[in-house]
Design a protein around this motif. Structure first.
Motif, PDB file in Angstrom:
ATOM      1  N   ASP A   1       0.864  -1.178   0.000  1.00  0.00           N
ATOM      2  CA  ASP A   1       0.000   0.000   0.000  1.00  0.00           C
ATOM      3  C   ASP A   1       0.900   1.226   0.000  1.00  0.00           C
ATOM      4  O   ASP A   1       2.127   1.097  -0.024  1.00  0.00           O
ATOM      5  N   VAL A   2       0.286   2.389   0.039  1.00  0.00           N
ATOM      6  CA  VAL A   2       1.075   3.618  -0.136  1.00  0.00           C
ATOM      7  C   VAL A   2       2.187   3.764   0.899  1.00  0.00           C
ATOM      8  O   VAL A   2       3.167   4.465   0.657  1.00  0.00           O
ATOM      9  N   SER A   3       2.047   3.104   2.052  1.00  0.00           N
ATOM     10  CA  SER A   3       3.063   3.280   3.089  1.00  0.00           C
ATOM     11  C   SER A   3       4.435   2.812   2.608  1.00  0.00           C
ATOM     12  O   SER A   3       5.466   3.249   3.127  1.00  0.00           O
ATOM     13  N   CYS A   4       4.473   1.927   1.598  1.00  0.00           N
ATOM     14  CA  CYS A   4       5.771   1.449   1.128  1.00  0.00           C
ATOM     15  C   CYS A   4       6.577   2.561   0.463  1.00  0.00           C
ATOM     16  O   CYS A   4       7.788   2.451   0.288  1.00  0.00           O
ATOM     17  N   LEU A   5       5.900   3.654   0.105  1.00  0.00           N
ATOM     18  CA  LEU A   5       6.606   4.765  -0.544  1.00  0.00           C
ATOM     19  C   LEU A   5       7.476   5.545   0.436  1.00  0.00           C
ATOM     20  O   LEU A   5       8.274   6.391   0.042  1.00  0.00           O
ATOM     21  N   THR A   6       7.289   5.284   1.726  1.00  0.00           N
ATOM     22  CA  THR A   6       8.075   6.026   2.711  1.00  0.00           C
ATOM     23  C   THR A   6       9.183   5.180   3.313  1.00  0.00           C
ATOM     24  O   THR A   6       9.893   5.612   4.212  1.00  0.00           O
ATOM     25  N   THR A   7       9.318   3.939   2.817  1.00  0.00           N
ATOM     26  CA  THR A   7      10.353   3.067   3.389  1.00  0.00           C
ATOM     27  C   THR A   7      11.732   3.412   2.829  1.00  0.00           C
ATOM     28  O   THR A   7      11.853   4.038   1.776  1.00  0.00           O
ATOM     29  N   ARG A   8      12.754   2.961   3.552  1.00  0.00           N
ATOM     30  CA  ARG A   8      14.119   3.195   3.126  1.00  0.00           C
ATOM     31  C   ARG A   8      14.421   2.462   1.815  1.00  0.00           C
ATOM     32  O   ARG A   8      15.080   2.982   0.933  1.00  0.00           O
ATOM     33  N   ARG A   9      13.884   1.233   1.727  1.00  0.00           N
ATOM     34  CA  ARG A   9      14.121   0.430   0.527  1.00  0.00           C
ATOM     35  C   ARG A   9      13.590   1.152  -0.719  1.00  0.00           C
ATOM     36  O   ARG A   9      14.214   1.129  -1.772  1.00  0.00           O
ATOM     37  N   TYR A  10      12.437   1.809  -0.557  1.00  0.00           N
ATOM     38  CA  TYR A  10      11.877   2.571  -1.667  1.00  0.00           C
ATOM     39  C   TYR A  10      12.852   3.653  -2.112  1.00  0.00           C
ATOM     40  O   TYR A  10      13.125   3.816  -3.298  1.00  0.00           O
ATOM     41  N   ALA A  11      13.401   4.355  -1.123  1.00  0.00           N
ATOM     42  CA  ALA A  11      14.329   5.441  -1.448  1.00  0.00           C
ATOM     43  C   ALA A  11      15.568   4.921  -2.169  1.00  0.00           C
ATOM     44  O   ALA A  11      16.057   5.545  -3.117  1.00  0.00           O
ATOM     45  N   GLU A  12      16.055   3.765  -1.723  1.00  0.00           N
ATOM     46  CA  GLU A  12      17.227   3.166  -2.380  1.00  0.00           C
ATOM     47  C   GLU A  12      16.924   2.814  -3.833  1.00  0.00           C
ATOM     48  O   GLU A  12      17.692   3.114  -4.741  1.00  0.00           O
ATOM     49  N   LEU A  13      15.748   2.175  -4.027  1.00  0.00           N
ATOM     50  CA  LEU A  13      15.350   1.789  -5.393  1.00  0.00           C
ATOM     51  C   LEU A  13      15.196   3.021  -6.284  1.00  0.00           C
ATOM     52  O   LEU A  13      15.599   3.030  -7.442  1.00  0.00           O
ATOM     53  N   GLU A  14      14.621   4.057  -5.699  1.00  0.00           N
ATOM     54  CA  GLU A  14      14.421   5.290  -6.450  1.00  0.00           C
ATOM     55  C   GLU A  14      15.765   5.847  -6.914  1.00  0.00           C
ATOM     56  O   GLU A  14      15.929   6.242  -8.074  1.00  0.00           O
ATOM     57  N   GLN A  15      16.737   5.850  -6.000  1.00  0.00           N
ATOM     58  CA  GLN A  15      18.052   6.379  -6.337  1.00  0.00           C
ATOM     59  C   GLN A  15      18.699   5.544  -7.444  1.00  0.00           C
ATOM     60  O   GLN A  15      19.246   6.071  -8.408  1.00  0.00           O
ATOM     61  N   GLU A  16      18.566   4.231  -7.295  1.00  0.00           N
ATOM     62  CA  GLU A  16      19.150   3.332  -8.288  1.00  0.00           C
ATOM     63  C   GLU A  16      18.549   3.582  -9.673  1.00  0.00           C
ATOM     64  O   GLU A  16      19.257   3.639 -10.677  1.00  0.00           O
ATOM     65  N   ALA A  17      17.229   3.750  -9.681  1.00  0.00           N
ATOM     66  CA  ALA A  17      16.543   3.985 -10.952  1.00  0.00           C
ATOM     67  C   ALA A  17      16.965   5.322 -11.549  1.00  0.00           C
ATOM     68  O   ALA A  17      17.225   5.427 -12.751  1.00  0.00           O
ATOM     69  N   LEU A  18      17.036   6.336 -10.705  1.00  0.00           N
ATOM     70  CA  LEU A  18      17.428   7.656 -11.198  1.00  0.00           C
ATOM     71  C   LEU A  18      18.826   7.613 -11.802  1.00  0.00           C
ATOM     72  O   LEU A  18      19.078   8.206 -12.853  1.00  0.00           O
ATOM     73  N   ASP A  19      19.732   6.916 -11.112  1.00  0.00           N
ATOM     74  CA  ASP A  19      21.090   6.796 -11.641  1.00  0.00           C
ATOM     75  C   ASP A  19      21.076   6.191 -13.039  1.00  0.00           C
ATOM     76  O   ASP A  19      21.765   6.656 -13.942  1.00  0.00           O
ATOM     77  N   ALA A  20      20.245   5.144 -13.203  1.00  0.00           N
ATOM     78  CA  ALA A  20      20.184   4.487 -14.509  1.00  0.00           C
ATOM     79  C   ALA A  20      19.553   5.401 -15.551  1.00  0.00           C
ATOM     80  O   ALA A  20      20.007   5.474 -16.690  1.00  0.00           O
ATOM     81  N   LEU A  21      18.511   6.124 -15.137  1.00  0.00           N
ATOM     82  CA  LEU A  21      17.818   7.004 -16.076  1.00  0.00           C
ATOM     83  C   LEU A  21      18.727   8.120 -16.571  1.00  0.00           C
ATOM     84  O   LEU A  21      18.685   8.516 -17.729  1.00  0.00           O
ATOM     85  N   TYR A  22      19.533   8.650 -15.664  1.00  0.00           N
ATOM     86  CA  TYR A  22      20.357   9.798 -16.033  1.00  0.00           C
ATOM     87  C   TYR A  22      21.772   9.413 -16.413  1.00  0.00           C
ATOM     88  O   TYR A  22      22.595  10.277 -16.682  1.00  0.00           O
ATOM     89  N   ALA A  23      22.041   8.098 -16.465  1.00  0.00           N
ATOM     90  CA  ALA A  23      23.384   7.657 -16.821  1.00  0.00           C
ATOM     91  C   ALA A  23      23.742   8.189 -18.198  1.00  0.00           C
ATOM     92  O   ALA A  23      22.938   8.134 -19.125  1.00  0.00           O
ATOM     93  N   GLY A  24      24.950   8.733 -18.311  1.00  0.00           N
ATOM     94  CA  GLY A  24      25.401   9.229 -19.598  1.00  0.00           C
ATOM     95  C   GLY A  24      24.825  10.569 -19.969  1.00  0.00           C
ATOM     96  O   GLY A  24      24.941  11.017 -21.091  1.00  0.00           O
ATOM     97  N   ARG A  25      24.169  11.223 -19.021  1.00  0.00           N
ATOM     98  CA  ARG A  25      23.599  12.537 -19.344  1.00  0.00           C
ATOM     99  C   ARG A  25      24.210  13.637 -18.488  1.00  0.00           C
ATOM    100  O   ARG A  25      23.668  14.735 -18.414  1.00  0.00           O
ATOM    101  N   ASP A  26      25.353  13.322 -17.835  1.00  0.00           N
ATOM    102  CA  ASP A  26      25.962  14.305 -16.931  1.00  0.00           C
ATOM    103  C   ASP A  26      26.373  15.564 -17.675  1.00  0.00           C
ATOM    104  O   ASP A  26      26.485  16.629 -17.113  1.00  0.00           O
ATOM    105  N   ASP A  27      26.565  15.397 -18.998  1.00  0.00           N
ATOM    106  CA  ASP A  27      27.010  16.545 -19.774  1.00  0.00           C
ATOM    107  C   ASP A  27      25.893  17.545 -20.032  1.00  0.00           C
ATOM    108  O   ASP A  27      26.146  18.619 -20.550  1.00  0.00           O
ATOM    109  N   MET A  28      24.658  17.166 -19.688  1.00  0.00           N
ATOM    110  CA  MET A  28      23.555  18.081 -19.994  1.00  0.00           C
ATOM    111  C   MET A  28      23.474  19.214 -18.981  1.00  0.00           C
ATOM    112  O   MET A  28      23.739  19.059 -17.812  1.00  0.00           O
ATOM    113  N   ASP A  29      23.078  20.374 -19.483  1.00  0.00           N
ATOM    114  CA  ASP A  29      22.854  21.506 -18.587  1.00  0.00           C
ATOM    115  C   ASP A  29      21.410  21.481 -18.113  1.00  0.00           C
ATOM    116  O   ASP A  29      20.510  21.287 -18.897  1.00  0.00           O
ATOM    117  N   PHE A  30      21.224  21.686 -16.828  1.00  0.00           N
ATOM    118  CA  PHE A  30      19.851  21.764 -16.323  1.00  0.00           C
ATOM    119  C   PHE A  30      19.557  23.165 -15.840  1.00  0.00           C
ATOM    120  O   PHE A  30      20.405  23.876 -15.385  1.00  0.00           O
TER     121      PHE A  30
END
Lengths: 272, 268
Positions: free
Chosen positions: B239-268
């Motif tokens: 249920d929604v409570s899983c969105l506040t767990t530590r494991r969720y945060a870790e997975l989120e970070q892992e996914a973000l790293d993969a999504l933005y991999a190779g895009r460090d050269d972009m200007d934001f």
């Protein structure tokens, strides 16, 4: 419909007060119509430039009640014009809807027939009058033909556009669910085109009345168009105005009927 | 497939080998949506495909449903090649595809009736599903009379009545308001946890992806390719409570790293 929406500019109290005042009379609209007839009558009484031969509304009403309201000939003119509009319009639907569907579905047929269709389409219906009289054996059939031309191109093009704007997902889903070609045509494509058919009908019925009146003036000895024209030829302008008003009412009635049919065709669009 | 096989193992595993698709339109540069894409989407799994818009996710979905053919490569379901559309692979599209001229019930029973099944039985099966999705009082309404969330539920019912082996959902909750969207996610999670219906769920929203997924496949920009597979081991039922767990945060970070991999050269 109108009553259901709340005008944000009208204070709530005023809107509430209005809701129990039934039937609601549109005072501004009534005043405008009354004002129009008053101005017309005044223009005639004062004999403003151009108005010396034009009858006033009172005179028109008197003539109407005295000479037309109980005249079988007058109502026969109505019947004749309505019949022409009905037949021309109906034949245009019967031929135009399948043709538009074919244009949309069958690319071979489209590439074969569409160029000819597009070549004929810009020709105004009334330009067909002389040829139509030469071609068709009776006067009646030539007038119905011209009326048909008026609605035919409009309905065909609308149906064609309707087929082209069917969402592919609507057909895809039916195919996934196991529907065959015929079922997809009948249950998905045909209903999807109905709103376009309705647009074609609305536009078509208006053009049909335009065309039938002009065609009657040129090429017929009956109908409301002829009645109006004879009023002019015989220098009885009251008859002309009676004819004009009759045509207006006839067109309006046809629109009401077509609107009703359209609502029946699209139950899913009503009662939201 | 035999009775015994379906009992022991739920159907609906999808796989692709070397799938490519290039769109060519007159007067336009050819656009390569997918190039040499390979994947395994196991059965009875909630597979989430994630990527930015225009990465070829929808192309993949349309191929799995059988609406598009790949230029190269093969797609299979339970080992059999995908030849075209079929009721074992049903798709929920980005925009509602309920037929506006049919009532909710007629929309739902369209599939069974198309395959010549008994109408009374179809209506009974539809009623069961509509009760489950809280739509039973609306079965005689037209789609335009429903809210966005109700339309989505009706579409899922419209698919489920056909007992598909796999559901393909292409950003189905996009365009819904936040509350409805969250509600729909919970609906789908519950549905999946009850049935373990093989699912391919396509989204561009990370939170949605993690909340739903057993596995997330992260796609690169077009031409799309799967650059990372992430096992989401958050416990079910969720249920929604899983969105506040530590494991969720870790997975989120892992996914973000993969999504933005190779895009460090972009200007934001």
């Amino acid at each position: 419909m109108e009553n259901a929406t709340v005008d944000p500019l009208v204070p709530a109290r005023a809107a509430k007060r209005r809701s129990w005042k039934l039937p609601r009379l549109d005072w501004r609209g009534t005043a405008a119509v009354a004002g129009f007839f008053l101005a017309w009558q005044l223009a005639v009484i004062l004999a403003l430039p151009g108005f010396d031969e034009i009858p006033g509304p009172w005179e028109v009403l008197n003539t109407f009640v005295g000479e037309f309201l109980f005249s079988a000939d007058y109502w026969a003119s109505w019947a004749v014009s309505f019949q022409r509009v009905f037949l021309g319009f109906l034949i245009a639907q019967v031929i135009g809807i399948p043709l538009g569907l074919f244009f949309g579905i069958n690319a071979t047929l489209r590439s074969l027939v569409f160029p000819v269709f597009e070549m004929m389409r810009p020709i105004p219906p009334l330009a067909w009058v002389p040829l139509s009289i030469l071609f068709w054996p009776t006067n009646e059939s030539s007038i119905i033909f011209i009326t048909f031309i008026g609605a035919f191109f409009i309905i065909t093009i609308n149906v064609f556009e309707g087929v082209r704007s069917i969402r592919p997902e609507h057909v895809w889903l039916a195919r996934s669910l196991g529907a065959g070609t015929f079922r997809i045509f009948r249950k998905i494509m045909l209903p999807a085109v109905i709103p376009s058919i309705a647009v074609g009908m609305t536009l078509g019925i208006a053009v049909t009345w335009n065309v039938v009146i002009a065609a009657e003036m040129i090429a017929s000895d009956s109908g409301l168009g002829r009645l109006t024209w004879e009023g002019y030829v015989s220098s009885t302008p009251t008859v002309v105005v009676v004819g004009m008003i009759s045509i207006g009412i006839a067109g309006y009635l046809s629109t009401v009927i077509v609107d009703w049919i359209e609502r029946k065709m699209m139950p899913w669009k009503a009662g939201r | 497939m035999t009775e015994a096989a379906t009992e022991t193992k739920l159907p609906g595993s999808l796989s692709g080998q070397g799938v490519s698709k290039t769109y060519r339109q007159k007067g336009e540069e050819p656009h390569t949506a997918l190039a040499d894409l390979s994947f395994e989407f196991p059965a009875a799994t909630l597979n989430v495909v994630m990527g930015t818009s225009g990465c070829g996710k929808s192309t993949l979905a349309q191929m799995l449903a059988g609406y598009l053919k790949p230029d190269e490569g093969t797609l299979t379901i339970d080992g059999a090649p995908i030849e075209g559309p079929g009721p074992e692979r049903l798709m929920v599209f980005q925009e509602s595809t309920l037929w506006p001229w049919m009532t909710v019930q007629d929309n739902v029973i369209f599939g069974p009736l198309s395959r010549g099944e008994n109408k009374a039985q179809a209506i009974a099966a539809a009623a069961e599903l509509l009760v489950r999705f809280g739509l039973i009082e609306f079965r005689d309404r037209y789609p335009a009379q429903l809210s966005g969330g109700m339309m989505r539920r009706a579409e899922i019912a419209q698919a489920l009545i056909n007992q598909p082996k796999v559901m393909i959902l292409d950003e189905p909750f996009r365009g819904l308001d936040v509350m409805t969207r969250e509600l729909m996610q919970e609906y789908y999670v519950r549905l999946f946890e009850d049935t373990h219906l093989s699912t391919v769920f396509i989204t561009a929203e990370l939170e949605e992806a993690i909340f739903l997924a057993d596995r997330i496949y992260i796609m690169s920009d077009a031409p799309g390719r799967i650059v990372k597979t992430l096992e989401v081991d958050l416990p079910r039922p969720r249920d929604v409570s899983c969105l506040t767990t530590r494991r969720y945060a870790e997975l989120e970070q892992e996914a973000l790293d993969a999504l933005y991999a190779g895009r460090d050269d972009m200007d934001f």
